[in-house]
Design an enzyme around this catalytic site. Sequence first.
Site, PDB file in Angstrom:
ATOM      1  N   GLN A 574       0.824  -1.213   0.000  1.00  0.00           N
ATOM      2  CA  GLN A 574       0.000   0.000   0.000  1.00  0.00           C
ATOM      3  C   GLN A 574       0.860   1.265   0.000  1.00  0.00           C
ATOM      4  OE1 GLN A 574      -3.065   0.027   3.030  1.00  0.00           O
ATOM      5  NE2 GLN A 574      -3.226  -2.201   2.970  1.00  0.00           N
ATOM      6  N   CYS A 575       1.990   1.211   0.692  1.00  0.00           N
ATOM      7  CA  CYS A 575       2.876   2.375   0.757  1.00  0.00           C
ATOM      8  C   CYS A 575       3.841   2.371  -0.433  1.00  0.00           C
ATOM      9  CB  CYS A 575       3.673   2.366   2.057  1.00  0.00           C
ATOM     10  SG  CYS A 575       2.640   2.446   3.540  1.00  0.00           S
ATOM     11  N   THR A 576       4.346   3.567  -0.761  1.00  0.00           N
ATOM     12  CA  THR A 576       5.353   3.669  -1.812  1.00  0.00           C
ATOM     13  C   THR A 576       6.706   3.360  -1.192  1.00  0.00           C
ATOM     14  OG1 THR A 576       4.038   5.392  -2.859  1.00  0.00           O
ATOM     15  CG2 THR A 576       6.305   5.155  -3.601  1.00  0.00           C
TER      16      THR A 576
END
Length: 713
Positions: A574-576
């Site tokens: 979900q996170c970069t």
Amino acid sequence: MEAKNSGKPILQFAPFQSSVDEGFWHRLSSLKLNKFGIDDSPIPITGFYAPCSHSQVSNHLTLLAESLPSDSNEESSEPGVIRGNRNRCSVPGILYNTNTVEGFRALDKQELIKAEAKKIWEDIQNGKALEDSSVLSGFLLISFADLKKWSFHYWFAFPALILDPPATLLDLKPASQFFSVKEAESVSAVLNDWRDSSLTTDVPFFLVVIDPNSHATIKYLKDWETCQRATDHKLLFGFYDPCHLPKNPGWPLRNLLALICLRWDLKSVHFLCYRETRGFADLGLSLVGEAQVTVPQGWGDLHNTPNAVGWELNKGKKIPRCISLAKSMDPTRLAISAADLNLKLMRWRALPSLKLNTLSSLKCLLLGAGTLGCQVARMLMAWGVRKITLVDNGRVAMSNPLRQSLYTLDDCLNGGEFKAVAAVNSLKKIFPAVEAEGVVMAIPMPGHPVPSQEEQSVLDDCRRLHDLIDSHDAVFLLTDTRESRWLPSLLCANTNKITITAALGFDSFLVMRHGAGPCSSSHDSKSEAANALSTDLNSLALTDRNGGHRLGCYFCNDVVAPIDSTANRTLDQQCTVTRPGLAPIASALAVELLVGILHHPDGIFAEGEIANSSNNGSSEQPLGILPHQIRGSLGQFSQMTLVGHSSDSCTACCSIVVSEYRKRGTEFILQAINHPTYLEDVTGLTELMKTAHAFQMDWDDGIDNDDDDCVEI
């Protein structure tokens, strides 16, 4: 004034004129802020003047930055003045700088000038004026520095002791008419020697002695008693005259006459108003006069200071002057000047064609204020872009400041400030002149269905995003998810905006510029009728205005519509999650790509170019090639340039999608958001996938069961 005394005209003097260099106010502001504070004690300063050097212009008493003390924390408060400069005869002065404008106006000006006149009076009495004759021209300056508005109120006074009765003028003529030819030759020579010597060049008062053989010498004032014993010598009191007028001596003569009256009680005084041309004595411009003086009553009482005059007039009135230096001294304007220095130096040699005005007036919209958005904003400012809008609906988290350069720990507290707001505040701290705006809003995305009760809010966001893109010149797509780039890509294709995308993987990045929209003419889309679009758009779908293939957008290589990329994902998905050095590289390339477009003659319609290709038309452009896509890998420390043309089935920029949007507007967007397959259906991708699945190919596995053809090895 033509008042007479015993039938003789009163000797009239041309007042001193002041001039203040801008550097003086800069230094005073620095001292006030960093050293003096609220201390309004008198400050010793130094003024400078020189003999008149032009027949039409008088010289001024000038204040420079060096007229003030150093702004270091040294004990000495005296100005550091270098003596021996022929163009800067030093004159001592005193500055009263008040803390308020009311204090400035309330100063007792009569008492102030009387106090300074008393110093001159005492210097004449105790002989200091003979040792250092510059004290005869001592001056006074009162001021108030408004550092909020960068304006300065000030008033000069040049105290002159009043002779009562006043001196009368017996004779005044050019020096060339007073001296014989031989005397003039000798006087000119010794005056030039006096001015050329570093020991005497800035000594403003002196004696000129001419013997019976027409030989002239120059002496200090303190040598008068020795000189006057030779009764057969001509003796003149000389002074550097800043005045150019042919019938009036300058202001310094007033206190010289007072000294002569008090110390030597002379009844008749011959004086020389020394003036020069191009650094040499000019006896045609200089004056020689004779004045009759009478010692005023009361001067016998040395404790009784004579009255004094000398406040400088402002346009004929006794009022102070005011100068505003806001444009040059306001820190914001100074920051602009400093920030533009590198860019202006580029134009000297490296990049003469740099379009500074284009960059400074460019309006850039940054969608996403995360790792990429922060870096892009700073790079834009470094290139001279002054109008930046950031769009984001997230808040600053504790994990952000280390990677996202516009945020600090304070932005994370109390639940976190909105990124768009915090980023703008940070940009203004870095560069106060930036015209930055933060917009807190979410970007509607396909694959994220909207409940009926939220439809109106989403539609409002769509309209707001449309207006933002329409009002900006260039758009950067810097969001975290693929689907959040879809609507901006569509709107930019519709309005033909310069669009730059930057996307990050763990150790790879993509930076690309979107091609022009399917309608590459300059028509106003708002004025076109919706039902008249299909023919034009279909004919222009894959070509630009030059007839070449249109460059693709971020979605042109996709065979599926964008969907929710965050559902059913672990935290690291979900996170970069990227290598920290990746975002600065990609951000810098994105901004460089924009600058390249702005400086290319074809702008948004420029063809994509590949590094090291012999077909590059832009190889001769000042900024080099203008690629379409730049893909890089930190894992390989490599970078490549690619070209991808537009697709007639693109879910964001093809003519079908743009046409549907123009016809149906937000209704089309809402349908694309709520129905995952709608974009695939309308662009023909669904039919394409069905055809691909239905296609069967006969494969030859290369195996023959006929053993007769086998060869044993």
